[in-house]
Design a protein around this motif. Structure first.
Motif, PDB file in Angstrom:
ATOM      1  N   VAL A 181      28.590  20.446   5.888  1.00 53.14           N
ATOM      2  CA  VAL A 181      29.959  20.300   6.382  1.00 53.14           C
ATOM      3  C   VAL A 181      29.927  19.514   7.687  1.00 53.14           C
ATOM      4  O   VAL A 181      29.278  19.935   8.656  1.00 53.14           O
ATOM      5  CB  VAL A 181      30.620  21.674   6.613  1.00 53.14           C
ATOM      6  N   TRP A 182      30.595  18.375   7.687  1.00 58.31           N
ATOM      7  CA  TRP A 182      30.705  17.550   8.891  1.00 58.31           C
ATOM      8  C   TRP A 182      32.168  17.507   9.303  1.00 58.31           C
ATOM      9  O   TRP A 182      33.048  17.222   8.481  1.00 58.31           O
ATOM     10  CB  TRP A 182      30.223  16.120   8.644  1.00 58.31           C
ATOM     11  N   SER A 183      32.444  17.785  10.563  1.00 56.92           N
ATOM     12  CA  SER A 183      33.792  17.617  11.100  1.00 56.92           C
ATOM     13  C   SER A 183      33.841  16.362  11.939  1.00 56.92           C
ATOM     14  O   SER A 183      32.870  16.015  12.613  1.00 56.92           O
ATOM     15  CB  SER A 183      34.200  18.831  11.936  1.00 56.92           C
ATOM     16  N   ILE A 184      34.984  15.697  11.880  1.00 55.58           N
ATOM     17  CA  ILE A 184      35.185  14.469  12.646  1.00 55.58           C
ATOM     18  C   ILE A 184      36.318  14.760  13.629  1.00 55.58           C
ATOM     19  O   ILE A 184      37.449  15.056  13.213  1.00 55.58           O
ATOM     20  CB  ILE A 184      35.527  13.281  11.717  1.00 55.58           C
ATOM     21  N   ALA A 185      36.017  14.726  14.919  1.00 59.45           N
ATOM     22  CA  ALA A 185      37.007  15.159  15.908  1.00 59.45           C
ATOM     23  C   ALA A 185      36.850  14.416  17.215  1.00 59.45           C
ATOM     24  O   ALA A 185      35.755  13.984  17.583  1.00 59.45           O
ATOM     25  CB  ALA A 185      36.868  16.672  16.161  1.00 59.45           C
ATOM     26  N   ASN A 186      37.958  14.279  17.919  1.00 55.27           N
ATOM     27  CA  ASN A 186      37.985  13.780  19.294  1.00 55.27           C
ATOM     28  C   ASN A 186      39.338  14.169  19.867  1.00 55.27           C
ATOM     29  O   ASN A 186      40.336  14.188  19.135  1.00 55.27           O
ATOM     30  CB  ASN A 186      37.800  12.264  19.348  1.00 55.27           C
ATOM     31  N   GLN A 187      39.387  14.485  21.145  1.00 52.72           N
ATOM     32  CA  GLN A 187      40.645  14.863  21.766  1.00 52.72           C
ATOM     33  C   GLN A 187      41.428  13.647  22.248  1.00 52.72           C
ATOM     34  O   GLN A 187      42.127  13.700  23.257  1.00 52.72           O
ATOM     35  CB  GLN A 187      40.388  15.862  22.901  1.00 52.72           C
ATOM     36  N   LYS A 188      41.321  12.573  21.494  1.00 53.69           N
ATOM     37  CA  LYS A 188      42.134  11.379  21.701  1.00 53.69           C
ATOM     38  C   LYS A 188      42.414  10.791  20.334  1.00 53.69           C
ATOM     39  O   LYS A 188      41.516  10.725  19.488  1.00 53.69           O
ATOM     40  CB  LYS A 188      41.414  10.354  22.584  1.00 53.69           C
ATOM     41  N   GLY A 189      43.641  10.394  20.120  1.00 57.64           N
ATOM     42  CA  GLY A 189      43.990   9.771  18.849  1.00 57.64           C
ATOM     43  C   GLY A 189      43.641   8.294  18.829  1.00 57.64           C
ATOM     44  O   GLY A 189      43.327   7.693  19.857  1.00 57.64           O
ATOM     45  N   GLY A 190      43.669   7.719  17.644  1.00 55.21           N
ATOM     46  CA  GLY A 190      43.473   6.284  17.500  1.00 55.21           C
ATOM     47  C   GLY A 190      42.062   5.795  17.718  1.00 55.21           C
ATOM     48  O   GLY A 190      41.848   4.622  18.061  1.00 55.21           O
ATOM     49  N   VAL A 191      41.063   6.678  17.520  1.00 52.66           N
ATOM     50  CA  VAL A 191      39.670   6.289  17.766  1.00 52.66           C
ATOM     51  C   VAL A 191      38.903   6.003  16.474  1.00 52.66           C
ATOM     52  O   VAL A 191      37.728   5.662  16.512  1.00 52.66           O
ATOM     53  CB  VAL A 191      38.927   7.370  18.584  1.00 52.66           C
ATOM     54  N   GLY A 192      39.571   6.174  15.330  1.00 54.98           N
ATOM     55  CA  GLY A 192      38.916   5.865  14.058  1.00 54.98           C
ATOM     56  C   GLY A 192      38.432   7.085  13.294  1.00 54.98           C
ATOM     57  O   GLY A 192      37.527   6.962  12.465  1.00 54.98           O
ATOM     58  N   LYS A 193      39.044   8.249  13.531  1.00 52.89           N
ATOM     59  CA  LYS A 193      38.595   9.464  12.843  1.00 52.89           C
ATOM     60  C   LYS A 193      38.797   9.364  11.332  1.00 52.89           C
ATOM     61  O   LYS A 193      37.871   9.604  10.555  1.00 52.89           O
ATOM     62  CB  LYS A 193      39.324  10.703  13.380  1.00 52.89           C
ATOM     63  N   THR A 194      40.004   9.026  10.907  1.00 53.27           N
ATOM     64  CA  THR A 194      40.290   8.981   9.473  1.00 53.27           C
ATOM     65  C   THR A 194      39.497   7.871   8.795  1.00 53.27           C
ATOM     66  O   THR A 194      38.988   8.053   7.679  1.00 53.27           O
ATOM     67  CB  THR A 194      41.800   8.807   9.230  1.00 53.27           C
ATOM     68  N   THR A 195      39.359   6.742   9.448  1.00 58.94           N
ATOM     69  CA  THR A 195      38.535   5.663   8.892  1.00 58.94           C
ATOM     70  C   THR A 195      37.098   6.121   8.703  1.00 58.94           C
ATOM     71  O   THR A 195      36.455   5.816   7.688  1.00 58.94           O
ATOM     72  CB  THR A 195      38.573   4.432   9.822  1.00 58.94           C
ATOM     73  N   THR A 196      36.586   6.869   9.668  1.00 60.34           N
ATOM     74  CA  THR A 196      35.225   7.393   9.566  1.00 60.34           C
ATOM     75  C   THR A 196      35.092   8.335   8.376  1.00 60.34           C
ATOM     76  O   THR A 196      34.136   8.245   7.592  1.00 60.34           O
ATOM     77  CB  THR A 196      34.841   8.123  10.875  1.00 60.34           C
ATOM     78  N   VAL A 197      36.060   9.241   8.214  1.00 56.68           N
ATOM     79  CA  VAL A 197      36.037  10.184   7.096  1.00 56.68           C
ATOM     80  C   VAL A 197      36.042   9.443   5.759  1.00 56.68           C
ATOM     81  O   VAL A 197      35.209   9.685   4.877  1.00 56.68           O
ATOM     82  CB  VAL A 197      37.240  11.145   7.167  1.00 56.68           C
ATOM     83  N   VAL A 198      36.977   8.531   5.607  1.00 61.29           N
ATOM     84  CA  VAL A 198      37.158   7.845   4.323  1.00 61.29           C
ATOM     85  C   VAL A 198      35.960   6.958   3.994  1.00 61.29           C
ATOM     86  O   VAL A 198      35.481   6.931   2.850  1.00 61.29           O
ATOM     87  CB  VAL A 198      38.455   7.014   4.350  1.00 61.29           C
ATOM     88  N   THR A 199      35.451   6.242   4.986  1.00 63.47           N
ATOM     89  CA  THR A 199      34.345   5.327   4.719  1.00 63.47           C
ATOM     90  C   THR A 199      33.066   6.075   4.382  1.00 63.47           C
ATOM     91  O   THR A 199      32.357   5.725   3.426  1.00 63.47           O
ATOM     92  CB  THR A 199      34.110   4.392   5.917  1.00 63.47           C
ATOM     93  N   LEU A 200      32.750   7.122   5.148  1.00 68.33           N
ATOM     94  CA  LEU A 200      31.559   7.920   4.843  1.00 68.33           C
ATOM     95  C   LEU A 200      31.692   8.594   3.481  1.00 68.33           C
ATOM     96  O   LEU A 200      30.726   8.652   2.713  1.00 68.33           O
ATOM     97  CB  LEU A 200      31.326   8.963   5.935  1.00 68.33           C
ATOM     98  N   ALA A 201      32.884   9.103   3.167  1.00 71.17           N
ATOM     99  CA  ALA A 201      33.096   9.745   1.865  1.00 71.17           C
ATOM    100  C   ALA A 201      32.851   8.763   0.727  1.00 71.17           C
ATOM    101  O   ALA A 201      32.205   9.097  -0.276  1.00 71.17           O
ATOM    102  CB  ALA A 201      34.512  10.302   1.785  1.00 71.17           C
ATOM    103  N   GLY A 202      33.355   7.542   0.876  1.00 73.33           N
ATOM    104  CA  GLY A 202      33.157   6.534  -0.164  1.00 73.33           C
ATOM    105  C   GLY A 202      31.692   6.200  -0.369  1.00 73.33           C
ATOM    106  O   GLY A 202      31.227   6.060  -1.512  1.00 73.33           O
ATOM    107  N   LEU A 203      30.952   6.089   0.728  1.00 76.38           N
ATOM    108  CA  LEU A 203      29.520   5.771   0.635  1.00 76.38           C
ATOM    109  C   LEU A 203      28.738   6.931   0.024  1.00 76.38           C
ATOM    110  O   LEU A 203      27.807   6.715  -0.763  1.00 76.38           O
ATOM    111  CB  LEU A 203      28.979   5.432   2.022  1.00 76.38           C
ATOM    112  N   LEU A 204      29.104   8.169   0.363  1.00 73.12           N
ATOM    113  CA  LEU A 204      28.435   9.337  -0.224  1.00 73.12           C
ATOM    114  C   LEU A 204      28.712   9.416  -1.719  1.00 73.12           C
ATOM    115  O   LEU A 204      27.805   9.681  -2.524  1.00 73.12           O
ATOM    116  CB  LEU A 204      28.918  10.615   0.472  1.00 73.12           C
ATOM    117  N   ALA A 205      29.952   9.177  -2.107  1.00 73.80           N
ATOM    118  CA  ALA A 205      30.311   9.225  -3.529  1.00 73.80           C
ATOM    119  C   ALA A 205      29.607   8.129  -4.317  1.00 73.80           C
ATOM    120  O   ALA A 205      29.223   8.329  -5.478  1.00 73.80           O
ATOM    121  CB  ALA A 205      31.828   9.103  -3.685  1.00 73.80           C
TER     122      ALA A 205
END
Length: 257
Positions: free
Chosen positions: A3-27
């Motif tokens: 389980v990996w969490s992607i977090a930062n206390q600032k928005g707009g840093v690329g959290k969702t992009t990181t999630v989606v891109t890593l998920a695609g590569l893992l799949a």
């Protein structure tokens, strides 16, 4: 199951992009991946064409259950995506009301961790997208994960948000039996600008042991993939951004053994 969490206390840093891109590569290499959207804005949910305003059932249900949810109840909340090996536990905008509920009801910080225990044989990786605010949702993301990924935009205002996140990790580690390890991921890097170059140098200076060797560049292919609702590696597996995330993923897998 990792389980990996992607977090930062600032928005707009690329959290969702990181999630989606890593998920695609893992799949892509055959892993079964579950995405968990804990952000009331539901950007990850919207990415895969679910509407956070209209969902009747979502991850919100985990927090309002009167008792621990069962395996069948958790499974009923999970939705497919357009990638065969990626599924999502989507967000709804009702998540925004949870801070008020958390004051009234104790013990809400472990709801996601409890739910994921039912899924250990079903998925190889779980990636949790966390909101940019320290509250019950981020606490759940941090409590549930084995390793934390902290995207940090390579500009100096973003370093302040990163400092707050590091303080939060220290606070969480005082309450955990096992120390939460983390990796800082430099994002939106543009080597043509002095701001990016100097900021990356500062990250190396301040966080030499936690900073990822992979640096994520500014890449318009991420935006194009988002518009089409596909993972970036499906849109263009040869893009600079995808290559950088592939390098990051290799190092993360090697670190975890």
């Amino acid at each position: 199951m990792q389980v990996w969490s992607i977090a930062n206390q600032k928005g707009g840093v690329g959290k969702t992009t990181t999630v989606v891109t890593l998920a695609g590569l893992l799949a892509e290499v055959g892993y079964n991946v579950l995405l968990v959207d804990l952000d009331p804005h539901g950007s990850l949910t919207s990415y895969f064409h679910y509407e956070p305003d209209d969902l009747e059932h979502s991850v919100y249900d985990l927090f309002v259950a009167t008792k621990d949810v069962t395996e069948s109840q958790v499974n009923a909340l999970i939705r497919p995506t357009n990638v065969e090996k990626i599924q999502i536990l989507p967000a709804s905008t009702a998540l925004a009301t949870l801070e008020r509920r958390a004051v009234e009801h104790e013990g809400m910080g472990l709801q996601v961790a409890k739910a994921l225990r039912h899924l250990t044989d079903r998925y190889d990786y779980v990636l949790i997208d966390s909101p940019p605010v320290l509250g019950v949702l981020m606490v759940n993301a941090l409590a549930a994960c084995h390793h934390l990924l902290v995207p940090a935009q390579t500009e100096f205002l973003a370093l302040k948000g990163l400092e707050r996140m590091i303080r939060t990790i220290s606070m969480i580690n005082r309450a955990r039996k096992k120390k939460l390890t983390y990796t800082i991921i430099p994002t939106f890097y543009d080597r043509r600008t002095q701001a990016s170059v100097r900021c990356l140098r500062e990250l190396h200076k301040c966080y030499p042991d936690e900073l990822a060797s992979a640096v994520i560049p500014v890449d318009t292919k991420f935006r194009n993939a988002s518009m089409k609702g596909v993972v970036p590696s499906e849109l263009d597996s040869g893009s600079r951004g995808v290559h950088a995330y592939a390098r990051l993923l290799r190092s993360l897998i090697e670190q975890r053994g």
